[in-house]
Design a protein around this motif. Structure first.
Motif, PDB file in Angstrom:
ATOM      1  N   MET A   1       4.312  56.487  18.565  1.00 43.82           N
ATOM      2  CA  MET A   1       3.822  57.739  19.085  1.00 43.82           C
ATOM      3  C   MET A   1       4.009  58.835  18.031  1.00 43.82           C
ATOM      4  O   MET A   1       4.965  58.825  17.265  1.00 43.82           O
ATOM      5  N   PHE A   2       3.084  59.738  18.033  1.00 37.13           N
ATOM      6  CA  PHE A   2       3.076  60.865  17.111  1.00 37.13           C
ATOM      7  C   PHE A   2       3.305  62.133  17.929  1.00 37.13           C
ATOM      8  O   PHE A   2       2.546  62.426  18.851  1.00 37.13           O
ATOM      9  N   GLN A   3       4.372  62.868  17.619  1.00 34.81           N
ATOM     10  CA  GLN A   3       4.675  64.105  18.325  1.00 34.81           C
ATOM     11  C   GLN A   3       3.753  65.199  17.817  1.00 34.81           C
ATOM     12  O   GLN A   3       3.727  65.492  16.626  1.00 34.81           O
ATOM     13  N   THR A   4       2.972  65.781  18.727  1.00 38.13           N
ATOM     14  CA  THR A   4       1.983  66.792  18.326  1.00 38.13           C
ATOM     15  C   THR A   4       2.398  68.201  18.745  1.00 38.13           C
ATOM     16  O   THR A   4       1.559  69.017  19.111  1.00 38.13           O
ATOM     17  N   GLY A   5       3.682  68.462  18.722  1.00 41.29           N
ATOM     18  CA  GLY A   5       4.170  69.797  19.065  1.00 41.29           C
ATOM     19  C   GLY A   5       3.998  70.090  20.543  1.00 41.29           C
ATOM     20  O   GLY A   5       4.298  69.259  21.390  1.00 41.29           O
ATOM     21  N   ASN A   6       3.478  71.271  20.859  1.00 44.72           N
ATOM     22  CA  ASN A   6       3.308  71.687  22.252  1.00 44.72           C
ATOM     23  C   ASN A   6       2.288  70.845  23.004  1.00 44.72           C
ATOM     24  O   ASN A   6       2.273  70.847  24.229  1.00 44.72           O
ATOM     25  N   GLN A   7       1.423  70.121  22.291  1.00 40.32           N
ATOM     26  CA  GLN A   7       0.400  69.304  22.939  1.00 40.32           C
ATOM     27  C   GLN A   7       0.950  67.969  23.445  1.00 40.32           C
ATOM     28  O   GLN A   7       0.253  67.228  24.110  1.00 40.32           O
ATOM     29  N   GLY A   8       2.173  67.619  23.117  1.00 39.76           N
ATOM     30  CA  GLY A   8       2.772  66.371  23.589  1.00 39.76           C
ATOM     31  C   GLY A   8       2.749  65.296  22.527  1.00 39.76           C
ATOM     32  O   GLY A   8       3.017  65.536  21.372  1.00 39.76           O
ATOM     33  N   PHE A  14       1.301  53.602  11.875  1.00 40.42           N
ATOM     34  CA  PHE A  14       2.055  53.951  10.676  1.00 40.42           C
ATOM     35  C   PHE A  14       2.099  52.768   9.730  1.00 40.42           C
ATOM     36  O   PHE A  14       2.029  51.622  10.142  1.00 40.42           O
ATOM     37  N   ARG A  15       2.248  53.043   8.440  1.00 38.69           N
ATOM     38  CA  ARG A  15       2.541  52.012   7.441  1.00 38.69           C
ATOM     39  C   ARG A  15       3.904  52.371   6.847  1.00 38.69           C
ATOM     40  O   ARG A  15       4.155  53.523   6.494  1.00 38.69           O
ATOM     41  N   VAL A  16       4.773  51.363   6.755  1.00 39.75           N
ATOM     42  CA  VAL A  16       6.110  51.558   6.195  1.00 39.75           C
ATOM     43  C   VAL A  16       6.258  50.662   4.975  1.00 39.75           C
ATOM     44  O   VAL A  16       5.956  49.472   5.035  1.00 39.75           O
ATOM     45  N   VAL A  17       6.692  51.236   3.867  1.00 35.30           N
ATOM     46  CA  VAL A  17       6.939  50.475   2.645  1.00 35.30           C
ATOM     47  C   VAL A  17       8.407  50.661   2.295  1.00 35.30           C
ATOM     48  O   VAL A  17       8.883  51.800   2.174  1.00 35.30           O
ATOM     49  N   VAL A  18       9.140  49.549   2.161  1.00 31.48           N
ATOM     50  CA  VAL A  18      10.549  49.616   1.790  1.00 31.48           C
ATOM     51  C   VAL A  18      10.758  48.942   0.446  1.00 31.48           C
ATOM     52  O   VAL A  18      10.060  48.000   0.091  1.00 31.48           O
ATOM     53  N   GLN A  29       9.215  54.584   2.618  1.00 35.84           N
ATOM     54  CA  GLN A  29       8.107  55.538   2.546  1.00 35.84           C
ATOM     55  C   GLN A  29       7.199  55.281   3.738  1.00 35.84           C
ATOM     56  O   GLN A  29       6.764  54.162   3.986  1.00 35.84           O
ATOM     57  N   LEU A  30       6.935  56.320   4.512  1.00 37.60           N
ATOM     58  CA  LEU A  30       6.166  56.235   5.750  1.00 37.60           C
ATOM     59  C   LEU A  30       4.847  56.974   5.585  1.00 37.60           C
ATOM     60  O   LEU A  30       4.816  58.090   5.072  1.00 37.60           O
ATOM     61  N   THR A  31       3.755  56.328   6.022  1.00 37.76           N
ATOM     62  CA  THR A  31       2.438  56.960   6.017  1.00 37.76           C
ATOM     63  C   THR A  31       1.858  56.892   7.421  1.00 37.76           C
ATOM     64  O   THR A  31       1.793  55.811   8.011  1.00 37.76           O
ATOM     65  N   LEU A  32       1.464  58.024   7.952  1.00 34.48           N
ATOM     66  CA  LEU A  32       0.757  58.084   9.224  1.00 34.48           C
ATOM     67  C   LEU A  32      -0.702  57.741   8.934  1.00 34.48           C
ATOM     68  O   LEU A  32      -1.321  58.360   8.064  1.00 34.48           O
ATOM     69  N   LEU A  33      -1.248  56.725   9.623  1.00 31.05           N
ATOM     70  CA  LEU A  33      -2.630  56.301   9.380  1.00 31.05           C
ATOM     71  C   LEU A  33      -3.598  56.828  10.432  1.00 31.05           C
ATOM     72  O   LEU A  33      -4.738  57.142  10.120  1.00 31.05           O
ATOM     73  N   LEU A  40       4.136  60.836   4.074  1.00 26.71           N
ATOM     74  CA  LEU A  40       5.419  61.529   4.082  1.00 26.71           C
ATOM     75  C   LEU A  40       6.163  61.239   2.781  1.00 26.71           C
ATOM     76  O   LEU A  40       5.922  60.214   2.142  1.00 26.71           O
ATOM     77  N   PRO A  41       7.082  62.117   2.392  1.00 23.88           N
ATOM     78  CA  PRO A  41       7.827  61.909   1.147  1.00 23.88           C
ATOM     79  C   PRO A  41       8.667  60.629   1.193  1.00 23.88           C
ATOM     80  O   PRO A  41       9.123  60.212   2.256  1.00 23.88           O
ATOM     81  N   THR A  42       8.883  60.035   0.050  1.00 29.13           N
ATOM     82  CA  THR A  42       9.733  58.851  -0.069  1.00 29.13           C
ATOM     83  C   THR A  42      11.184  59.258   0.163  1.00 29.13           C
ATOM     84  O   THR A  42      11.650  60.260  -0.376  1.00 29.13           O
TER      85      THR A  42
END
Length: 53
Positions: A1-8, A14-18, A29-33, A40-42
């Motif tokens: 789930m992606f938190q969208t602030g006041n919208q819920g 996501f893609r995760v690279v370790v 390193q996380l990337t929202l797809l 996002l930063p490493t």
């Protein structure tokens, strides 16, 4: 789930690279797809270790 602030929350993909290693070597390193692409930063291991075995 992606938190969208006041919208819920909205479904997300996501893609995760370790990278294996200890402090200052291991990384995550996380990337929202979806719903849109955002890289996002490493993050580096501060304590402990990432073991990919």
């Amino acid at each position: 789930m992606f938190q969208t602030g006041n919208q819920g929350k909205s479904p997300a993909t996501f893609r995760v690279v370790v990278t294996e290693g200890g402090p200052s070597e291991g990384t995550l390193q996380l990337t929202l797809l979806t719903p849109f692409e955002f890289v996002l930063p490493t993050e580096y291991v501060l304590d402990g270790q990432i073991d990919t075995r």
